[in-house]
Design a protein around this motif. Structure first.
Motif, PDB file in Angstrom:
ATOM      1  N   THR A 278      42.630  37.828  51.289  1.00  0.00           N
ATOM      2  CA  THR A 278      41.792  37.551  50.127  1.00  0.00           C
ATOM      3  C   THR A 278      41.268  38.868  49.582  1.00  0.00           C
ATOM      4  N   THR A 292      35.099  35.962  47.995  1.00  0.00           N
ATOM      5  CA  THR A 292      34.834  34.760  47.198  1.00  0.00           C
ATOM      6  C   THR A 292      35.223  33.534  48.003  1.00  0.00           C
ATOM      7  N   GLU A 294      35.556  29.643  47.924  1.00  0.00           N
ATOM      8  CA  GLU A 294      35.637  28.578  46.920  1.00  0.00           C
ATOM      9  C   GLU A 294      35.139  27.242  47.455  1.00  0.00           C
ATOM     10  N   GLU A 322      32.513  35.336  41.388  1.00  0.00           N
ATOM     11  CA  GLU A 322      33.285  35.995  42.427  1.00  0.00           C
ATOM     12  C   GLU A 322      32.357  36.826  43.302  1.00  0.00           C
ATOM     13  N   HIS A 382      37.921  27.983  52.486  1.00  0.00           N
ATOM     14  CA  HIS A 382      38.852  28.299  51.395  1.00  0.00           C
ATOM     15  C   HIS A 382      38.370  29.527  50.631  1.00  0.00           C
ATOM     16  N   PHE A 383      38.844  30.712  51.068  1.00  0.00           N
ATOM     17  CA  PHE A 383      38.617  31.921  50.292  1.00  0.00           C
ATOM     18  C   PHE A 383      39.704  32.005  49.222  1.00  0.00           C
ATOM     19  N   THR A 384      39.468  32.757  48.181  1.00  0.00           N
ATOM     20  CA  THR A 384      40.477  32.899  47.132  1.00  0.00           C
ATOM     21  C   THR A 384      41.765  33.456  47.731  1.00  0.00           C
ATOM     22  N   GLY A 385      42.813  32.651  47.704  1.00  0.00           N
ATOM     23  CA  GLY A 385      44.116  33.068  48.221  1.00  0.00           C
ATOM     24  C   GLY A 385      44.280  32.995  49.724  1.00  0.00           C
ATOM     25  N   ASP A 387      43.227  30.463  53.163  1.00  0.00           N
ATOM     26  CA  ASP A 387      42.572  29.366  53.873  1.00  0.00           C
ATOM     27  C   ASP A 387      42.447  29.740  55.347  1.00  0.00           C
ATOM     28  N   THR A 435      41.562  44.423  50.040  1.00  0.00           N
ATOM     29  CA  THR A 435      41.773  43.097  50.621  1.00  0.00           C
ATOM     30  C   THR A 435      41.144  43.004  52.006  1.00  0.00           C
TER      31      THR A 435
END
Length: 447
Positions: A278, A292, A294, A322, A382-385, A387, A435
């Motif tokens: 992420t 981030t 989600e 974000e 669930h982080f952006t991009g 799991d 990242t």
């Protein structure tokens, strides 16, 4: 002409030989121990406490630590850094300073930047068990000038210029503890306890504290900042480690002489099956690592990350942007907005078929009687991009022999993804790519 070429080649070979420890670290990376402060291997270990008292103290430190993030919006980002409470991190790391190298022990803090240790001659120093570093006995110690990058990186209220045109620092903490002294450069050496490997890095800037007092522990020597700001160890190692470091944290429930590990450079790379990544979100203060989040799933229900309140570290609503959560290895629990926590805890209650009980310390509010028949649910963050699968070891913590509690708690205006949730994951920070990556891993493997 040939003789000149041979002479220059000889000089080059000799130079490479002299700096080979650093080049070795550049090529291979290095790994060292992260010693949990409550481990029997830690000098902070208190044998008079039983393991449940140590767990409860760790939980209380989480609330003390999160209070430093929860500042009013009128406070400047620089003040956020200066209010870090001393010795509140959960992990310790050995570092050897100078030439010849002298062992020091620092609290590791991903929520702080400055590296500092006590130095002789002391104007005022707290008692420490390890020898206090004496820069006069090191051949590689050098005080930094007022024009140095390290001095320029200090906030105006944290740095000053002496009559000698050398840089001085002062940090005053939230409980009125303080450290002050010279900003200097020195060779830092790291050793791996199991492998015996050594990696050295010259010209690392740090605070050489000659006036230090307050609630510091005598077992430690200072603090090792691993935050995202320019003065942190990670930022200073920079290109020599490719901007990468990672750690693997052992779960709370694991007993024995195991240590968590921290890896730098090529040793810190995370790859292979199961890796998810992420984005790091650049926000102020740059010290903290923002991600981030989600939402969180339990069973078939996905609970969105949301809050009607405003974050003290942002001008926007707490859950509407974000970079809404900080990942932090020094905080035990995971803190969520009250709205998100309320919905998540209610969903957990509906799924668990167990006997609700009170936390003996009255700190955590969702607890059950521990038994072999108690089945605890898996969650997914669930982080952006990315799991992240969270097993019961990542979301629940035993606070006594027969009580297990949810390791998530509500927070008024700040969110933190704590170290219990990160256990048994290899977590990589790639500051060049921006990242954070996660790989499911048995962190006791190979020990």
């Amino acid at each position: 002409m040939a003789k000149i070429q041979i002479f220059l080649l000889s000089l080059l070979i000799n130079s490479l030989t002299l700096i080979s420890p650093t080049l070795g670290a550049l090529k291979q990376g290095f790994t060292t121990d992260l010693i949990h402060r409550d481990s029997p291997l830690s000098p902070l270990y208190n044998p008079s406490l039983d393991k449940w008292e140590r767990v409860r103290k760790s939980i209380r430190r989480s609330f003390s630590r999160v209070s430093r993030y929860s500042l009013s919006s009128s406070v400047s980002p620089n003040d956020v850094v200066s209010e870090v409470k001393p010795a509140r991190g959960e992990y310790l790391m050995e570092v050897y300073l100078g030439t010849p190298p002298v062992k020091q022990l620092g609290i590791v803090d991903t929520g702080s930047d400055l590296i500092w240790t006590q130095c002789q001659p002391c104007t005022q120093c707290f008692k420490q068990k390890l020898p206090i570093f004496n820069p006069r006995r090191s051949t590689t110690y050098k005080v930094q000038s007022c024009e140095s990058k390290a001095c320029q990186a200090l906030d105006p209220n944290q740095g000053s210029c002496s009559r000698r045109d050398t840089c001085e620092y002062i940090y005053t903490y939230g409980d009125q503890s303080h450290t002050s002294g010279d900003v200097a450069a020195e060779t830092f050496t790291f050793k791996s306890r199991n492998r015996g490997n050594t990696s050295s890095f010259p010209r690392i800037s740090f605070g050489c504290g000659i006036d230090n007092s307050g609630t510091f522990s005598e077992e430690g020597s200072g603090l090792i900042g691993l935050g995202g700001g320019p003065l942190s160890l990670v930022s200073q190692l920079g290109s020599s480690i490719g901007g990468k470091f990672s750690y693997c944290l052992i779960p709370f429930a694991v007993e024995g002489n195991f240590t968590s590990k921290i890896n730098f450079g090529t040793k810190g790379e995370v790859s292979g099956r199961g890796v998810v990544s992420t984005l790091l979100v650049q926000k102020s203060p740059e010290t903290f690592y923002f991600l981030t989040l989600e939402g969180i799933s339990i069973g078939n229900k996905r609970i969105p990350f949301s809050s009607s309140k405003r974050s003290s570290l942002s001008t926007n609503d707490y859950g509407s942007e974000e970079g809404n959560i900080i990942i932090d290895s020094g905080t035990t629990l995971t803190f969520l907005p009250e709205d998100t926590y309320s919905e998540l805890s209610n969903s957990v209650k509906r799924i668990i078929r167990g006997t609700p009980v009170l936390d003996p310390s009255r700190t955590l509010d969702l607890c059950y009687q521990a038994s072999r028949s108690l089945k605890l649910p898996n969650l997914t963050a669930h982080f952006t991009g990315a799991d992240i699968q969270l097993r019961p070891d990542n979301t629940f913590i035993n606070v006594s022999e027969d009580v297990v509690c949810f390791a998530f708690v509500p927070a008024q205006d700040i969110s933190i993804f704590g170290n219990v949730a990160q256990a048994n994951y290899l977590v990589e920070y790639d500051l060049e790519e921006g990242t954070v990556s996660f790989k499911p891993t048995d962190c006791t493997e190979g020990q």
